[in-house]
Design an enzyme around this catalytic site. Structure first.
Site, PDB file in Angstrom:
ATOM      1  N   ALA A 154      12.888   8.946  12.134  1.00 49.21           N
ATOM      2  CA  ALA A 154      12.640   7.500  12.121  1.00 49.21           C
ATOM      3  C   ALA A 154      13.940   6.783  12.443  1.00 49.21           C
ATOM      4  CB  ALA A 154      12.117   7.063  10.759  1.00 49.21           C
TER       5      ALA A 154
ATOM      6  N   ASP B   6      11.285  -3.121  -1.515  1.00 48.42           N
ATOM      7  CA  ASP B   6      10.576  -3.023  -0.239  1.00 48.42           C
ATOM      8  C   ASP B   6       9.542  -1.898  -0.288  1.00 48.42           C
ATOM      9  OD1 ASP B   6       9.933  -3.638   2.353  1.00 48.42           O
ATOM     10  OD2 ASP B   6      11.559  -2.466   3.245  1.00 48.42           O
TER      11      ASP B   6
END
Length: 598
Positions: free
Chosen positions: A172, A329
């Protein structure tokens, strides 16, 4: 104005230096927490931006680029106003899209700022907020050879000595860094290696200095509109962003979360290898699970989805109200379902901290909402920093009542955070309300969790799990401060609110999980506190006899509610065992009062 020395150039900006730390010191006071390892200060940002001749030139070039692009966007807005098109839906939608694209072009600091503004109704109007919610910091990865060099620098030795395998390409990539998968040679354990994007920190520091200049220019507006210094808002944002850039701090966050959830059979926190990590490289346990956004994969795995959602909600509430350290988050990419049904968290760069006082006030706010005490909710806004001290809350109370009544509908099942947040955003624009950064994170965290729950089960009732948890905490937690908070909740205007106590007990019983032992302990502790506290003892006597009558009916109703979850003989035995000690302490307390009296 500038002063040149033989080593570097030091800049002094008019109106900036004399009170540069004022907003920052206010931020430290508001958070109510003490951080030993500070990653941000206004002086440090200024030094990074102008500490050397090269840094000064780079900062000047960066500021020029940013100002040029922002000026172009501002000119479009001015042209819209000149044509009277400010409120045109199509124009606003177009400008919001242009703003999102502009922030993306300007880089990581502006992308992060846009993501923050997407949760700041006190600063940005709703239509722009909706567009900013689409901001993503996913970007093309930087070259692998750069990443490998950084990993070896952090290790201080060749990678092959530590890892038997490392993925050729990142798994990622984002604006601040990218992640590789590897295997430890010594143990065979799979790990994730997070590597920071080269050169990102100097750019961020220059941008933050620019943000602070803008904050200084906007201070008069922010004081009128929000009741706070605009530099305070910049400091809140800057502190969180620089924490995300410090992987040593993220490693500490992981350790704190690991310690908080240690022994919890339902929550998985990865371990971290601090000995293999640095400020720009982080090595932690690889989590193999199902992304919580992949509903089909979750269903195919055989995981009990309703149970998994409940685990997620409770773990989120524990972070917020027990530990005071919560994941800022929790989007679907950072939450995984393990095949044994546990929930796992990853990516601990964006973590927020609440003081004990703030946790208690948050619980107050929830209880005030449940009991429809809107005056109490308004006062909580002041305590939490949404409103300035000495603010007249009388105009806000009816607005809060309307928001809550409209959002609740006919029952708790009709309530969702998205609805109440949208209505709250409208309130923020009508009154001088500021949303502190840490609570913007709380709101975003709750909204994200609710969104995850609803994506898995559209009929899931978030508050049906959250409220019972909070009620059980008030009734059963041994923390003296929470017991004191419970007493404050139950007494209003000198009168005992039997309806509030019954409401809390009913909510506690509506959740999942056994609470019998907890209620038994609570009753025993309650009897002990009442016997030892003369003021509370007097209050309870008044509660039982106020309005010139014995409140037998209320006591009977309460006993009926708690009887299924209460072992009365055990509670009485526990009190009896402590009776000699209680009598001795009561005698000492009485003797002190006698000696103290004139």
């Amino acid at each position: 104005m500038s002063t040149q020395t033989s080593k570097h150039i030091t800049w002094t900006w008019p109106g900036l230096m004399p009170d540069m730390r004022a907003a920052y010191l206010q931020l430290q006071e508001e958070t109510g927490t003490c951080r030993i390892n500070q990653t941000y200060s206004p002086e440090a940002v200024r030094q990074a931006a102008f500490g050397t001749r090269g840094a000064t030139l780079a900062t000047a070039g960066r500021v020029a680029t940013v100002v040029l692009q922002l000026t172009g966007f501002a000119a479009r807005l001015a042209w819209d106003r000149a044509r009277g098109l400010t409120d045109g839906d199509s124009v606003v939608s177009l400008r919001a899209v242009q703003l999102r694209r502009l922030l993306t072009r300007l880089g990581p600091t502006f992308v992060k700022a846009g993501q923050v503004l997407a949760n700041r109704p006190d600063i940005v109007r709703q239509d722009y907020m909706n567009e900013l919610c689409l901001l993503q910091d996913a970007v093309p990865p930087f070259p692998n050879d750069q990443a490998m060099r950084m990993i070896e620098e952090a290790l201080g030795r060749p990678m092959g000595m530590v890892f038997s395998f490392i993925s050729e390409d990142p798994i990622a990539a984002a604006s601040l860094g990218q992640v590789y998968k590897a295997v430890l040679r010594e143990t065979g354990e799979e790990v994730a290696i997070k590597v920071q994007r080269p050169g990102v920190e100097p750019t961020v520091l220059r941008d933050l200095f620019f943000f602070r200049i803008i904050g200084g220019l906007l201070t008069r507006w922010s004081l009128q509109r929000l009741g706070c210094n605009a530099e305070l808002i910049v400091d809140e944002f800057a502190e969180k962003l620089l924490e995300e850039l410090d992987y040593v701090q993220e490693a500490r966050n992981i350790e704190d979360f690991y310690r908080n959830f240690q022994g919890d059979p339902l929550v998985k926190i990865p371990w971290v290898r601090k000995d293999l990590s640095s400020r720009q490289v982080l090595v932690m346990e690889w989590i193999e699970g199902v992304r919580c956004s992949d509903v089909l994969a979750l269903q195919a795995s055989g995981i009990d989805l309703e149970r998994f959602i409940r685990i997620g909600v409770i773990s989120g509430m524990r972070q917020l109200l027990e530990f005071g350290l919560f994941h800022g988050d929790p989007h679907p990419g950072n939450i995984f379902a393990l095949h044994d049904g546990r929930i796992a968290y990853v990516d601990f760069g964006n973590v927020a901290e609440l003081s004990q006082r703030n946790k208690e006030v948050l619980i107050d706010a929830v209880v005030h909402a449940v009991n429809q005490d809107y005056s109490g909710m308004a006062e909580d806004f002041i305590k939490l920093g949404f409103l300035a001290e000495n603010t007249d809350v009388s105009p806000i109370v009816p607005a809060l009542e309307r928001i809550w009544a409209d959002s609740m509908g006919k029952s708790m099942a009709d309530f969702n955070f998205r609805t109440v947040t949208t209505k709250f955003n409208e309130l923020v624009y009508q009154y001088p309300i500021r949303v502190p950064e840490r609570y913007a994170l709380v709101i975003r965290s709750l909204l994200t969790q609710e969104g995850v729950c609803l994506s898995i089960d559209p009929n899931f009732q978030f508050l049906a799990v959250a409220y019972p948890y909070i009620a059980r905490r008030l009734l059963t937690d041994p923390d003296p401060s929470l017991r004191s908070r419970l007493i404050q909740v139950l007494f209003q205007g000198g009168k005992f609110r039997w309806d509030r106590l019954q409401n809390l007990v009913t909510l506690a019983q509506s959740g999942t999980g056994a609470v019998a032992a907890d209620l038994t302990t609570t009753v025993s502790d309650g009897l002990r506190v009442v016997l030892l506290d003369p003021k509370l003892r007097a209050q309870m006597i008044l509660a039982l006899t106020e309005d010139d009558r014995l409140h037998v009916k209320e006591v009977q109703e309460l006993l009926r509610l708690v009887q299924p979850q209460l072992d009365i003989p055990q509670a009485l035995q526990s009190t009896a065992r402590e009776l000699p000690s209680l009598v001795r302490q009561m005698a000492l307390s009485w003797s002190r009062q006698v000696l103290a009296s004139p």
